[in-house]
Motif scaffolding. Structure first.
Motif, PDB file in Angstrom:
ATOM      1  N   ASN A  35       0.961  -1.208  -0.086  1.00  0.00           N
ATOM      2  CA  ASN A  35       0.028  -0.100   0.087  1.00  0.00           C
ATOM      3  C   ASN A  35       1.020   1.305   0.139  1.00  0.00           C
ATOM      4  O   ASN A  35       1.933   1.301   0.526  1.00  0.00           O
ATOM      5  CB  ASN A  35      -0.888   0.036   1.326  1.00  0.00           C
ATOM      6  CG  ASN A  35      -1.737  -1.195   1.340  1.00  0.00           C
ATOM      7  OD1 ASN A  35      -2.323  -1.676   0.325  1.00  0.00           O
ATOM      8  ND2 ASN A  35      -2.189  -1.591   2.427  1.00  0.00           N
ATOM      9  N   ALA A  36       0.412   1.952  -0.647  1.00  0.00           N
ATOM     10  CA  ALA A  36       1.433   3.505  -0.546  1.00  0.00           C
ATOM     11  C   ALA A  36       0.973   4.174   0.689  1.00  0.00           C
ATOM     12  O   ALA A  36       0.031   3.914   1.371  1.00  0.00           O
ATOM     13  CB  ALA A  36       0.399   4.586  -1.567  1.00  0.00           C
ATOM     14  N   GLN A  37       2.209   4.811   1.222  1.00  0.00           N
ATOM     15  CA  GLN A  37       2.334   5.340   2.603  1.00  0.00           C
ATOM     16  C   GLN A  37       1.710   6.762   2.427  1.00  0.00           C
ATOM     17  O   GLN A  37       2.249   7.773   2.025  1.00  0.00           O
ATOM     18  CB  GLN A  37       3.638   5.417   2.901  1.00  0.00           C
ATOM     19  CG  GLN A  37       4.409   4.142   3.248  1.00  0.00           C
ATOM     20  CD  GLN A  37       3.905   3.569   4.416  1.00  0.00           C
ATOM     21  OE1 GLN A  37       3.963   3.813   5.631  1.00  0.00           O
ATOM     22  NE2 GLN A  37       3.232   2.423   4.232  1.00  0.00           N
ATOM     23  N   ARG A  38       0.313   6.926   2.806  1.00  0.00           N
ATOM     24  CA  ARG A  38      -0.339   8.284   2.888  1.00  0.00           C
ATOM     25  C   ARG A  38      -0.577   8.668   4.278  1.00  0.00           C
ATOM     26  O   ARG A  38      -0.265   8.082   5.214  1.00  0.00           O
ATOM     27  CB  ARG A  38      -1.779   8.059   2.069  1.00  0.00           C
ATOM     28  CG  ARG A  38      -1.503   7.779   0.651  1.00  0.00           C
ATOM     29  CD  ARG A  38      -2.899   7.601   0.003  1.00  0.00           C
ATOM     30  NE  ARG A  38      -2.682   7.327  -1.482  1.00  0.00           N
ATOM     31  CZ  ARG A  38      -2.678   6.241  -2.099  1.00  0.00           C
ATOM     32  NH1 ARG A  38      -3.049   5.144  -1.099  1.00  0.00           N
ATOM     33  NH2 ARG A  38      -2.778   5.891  -3.256  1.00  0.00           N
ATOM     34  N   ALA A  39      -1.203  10.099   4.442  1.00  0.00           N
ATOM     35  CA  ALA A  39      -1.543  10.489   5.675  1.00  0.00           C
ATOM     36  C   ALA A  39      -2.690   9.631   6.244  1.00  0.00           C
ATOM     37  O   ALA A  39      -3.515   9.452   5.383  1.00  0.00           O
ATOM     38  CB  ALA A  39      -1.648  12.012   5.663  1.00  0.00           C
ATOM     39  N   VAL A  40      -2.681   9.337   7.545  1.00  0.00           N
ATOM     40  CA  VAL A  40      -3.628   8.284   8.035  1.00  0.00           C
ATOM     41  C   VAL A  40      -4.040   9.042   9.354  1.00  0.00           C
ATOM     42  O   VAL A  40      -3.467   9.877   9.954  1.00  0.00           O
ATOM     43  CB  VAL A  40      -3.265   6.907   8.071  1.00  0.00           C
ATOM     44  CG1 VAL A  40      -2.947   6.340   6.681  1.00  0.00           C
ATOM     45  CG2 VAL A  40      -2.227   6.876   9.186  1.00  0.00           C
ATOM     46  N   PRO A  66       1.368  12.005   7.549  1.00  0.00           N
ATOM     47  CA  PRO A  66       2.123  10.653   6.868  1.00  0.00           C
ATOM     48  C   PRO A  66       3.054  10.247   8.103  1.00  0.00           C
ATOM     49  O   PRO A  66       3.467  11.083   8.791  1.00  0.00           O
ATOM     50  CB  PRO A  66       2.716  11.407   5.590  1.00  0.00           C
ATOM     51  CG  PRO A  66       2.754  12.607   5.709  1.00  0.00           C
ATOM     52  CD  PRO A  66       1.881  13.166   6.725  1.00  0.00           C
TER      53      PRO A  66
END
Length: 259
Positions: A35-40, A66
């Motif tokens: 999975n792409a590392q995005r702001a969560v 992020p």
């Protein structure tokens, strides 16, 4: 006979190796793109607004963070550790009731975070800062969340990762060792070593491997892992054990010599 192109196909290369992990789960795992590392998570300013006694001068970020930015905040000596702590809990989405409980222990947690930020701790030492015997020292702060603090506050390159129930379940499915990687100090060290072993096979950082094991809600690997957990025999005994560990801090399985 492999074609010249297939000889450079990483999936086929791993299938030809002696399988270090359980099939068909290992093949399913390596074939699912990371999975792409995005702001969560939540915006720290919004999340912390529901807590009592947060100092008004705390200038918390107003948007989700992020992973890379959150680690910079936690490692920056100019940032008070409790501001960074709130950012981690917001990133992880700690529930309101546990958030209030844990915040009451902030004066005890603060020096632990300072010690983590200073570095020099191994996984066993870091984990034991948050535990008393086989239980968490702080109400509301279980392994899923205090291993986030260990990861984000510790210096890079220490092989100290976030190990929550999803990561544990993934490791146990892939290794076929359901009782080795538990929510204990020794289990944490074993899980971190396994993450390092996997990232060496697949190439990449340990943090990316941990995020890959975590997967995400409704992601392909999470669905595969959930199916395996739910299909365990014994009236869903494995799932009940995991729930007991993470809701009460009590391990239903007697500890072995190290774990």
């Amino acid at each position: 006979m492999l074609s010249p192109l297939d000889a450079f196909n990483p999936v086929l290369q791993f299938r030809r190796m002696p399988a270090p992990y359980q099939q068909p789960h290992w093949n399913a795992f390596i074939e699912i793109p990371p999975n792409a590392q995005r702001a969560v998570g939540h915006a720290p300013a919004c999340w912390a607004s529901k807590l009592p006694d947060v100092p008004p001068h705390y200038m918390l970020p107003t948007g989700p963070l992020p992973r890379t930015q959150l680690r910079r905040i936690c490692r920056d000596p100019r940032t008070p550790v409790l501001i960074a702590y709130l950012c981690v809990m917001a990133w992880g989405g700690q529930g309101p009731a546990n958030a209030v409980l844990t915040w009451k222990s902030r004066t005890l947690i603060e020096p632990i975070l300072t010690k983590l930020r200073a570095g020099g701790l191994d996984g066993l030492q870091a984990y034991q800062l948050f535990t008393a015997g086989r239980k968490s020292r702080f109400p509301g702060l279980g392994p899923s969340y205090f291993t986030k603090l260990i990861y984000f506050f510790s210096p890079p390159g220490r092989s100290l990762y976030i190990v929550d129930n999803y990561v544990l379940a993934s490791i146990e499915i892939l290794t076929g060792l359901p009782h080795r990687y538990r929510a204990t100090p020794g289990g944490y060290v074993a899980a971190c070593r396994e993450i390092d072993g996997m990232r060496k096979i697949l190439s990449g950082s340990g943090a990316r491997m941990e995020a890959r094991l975590f997967s995400g809600k409704n992601k392909d690997w999470r669905r595969h892992a959930n199916q395996q957990v739910l299909s365990r025999s014994g009236a869903d005994g494995y799932r009940n054990q995991m729930m007991q560990v993470y809701s009460t801090g009590k391990d239903p399985i007697p500890p072995a010599a190290f774990w």
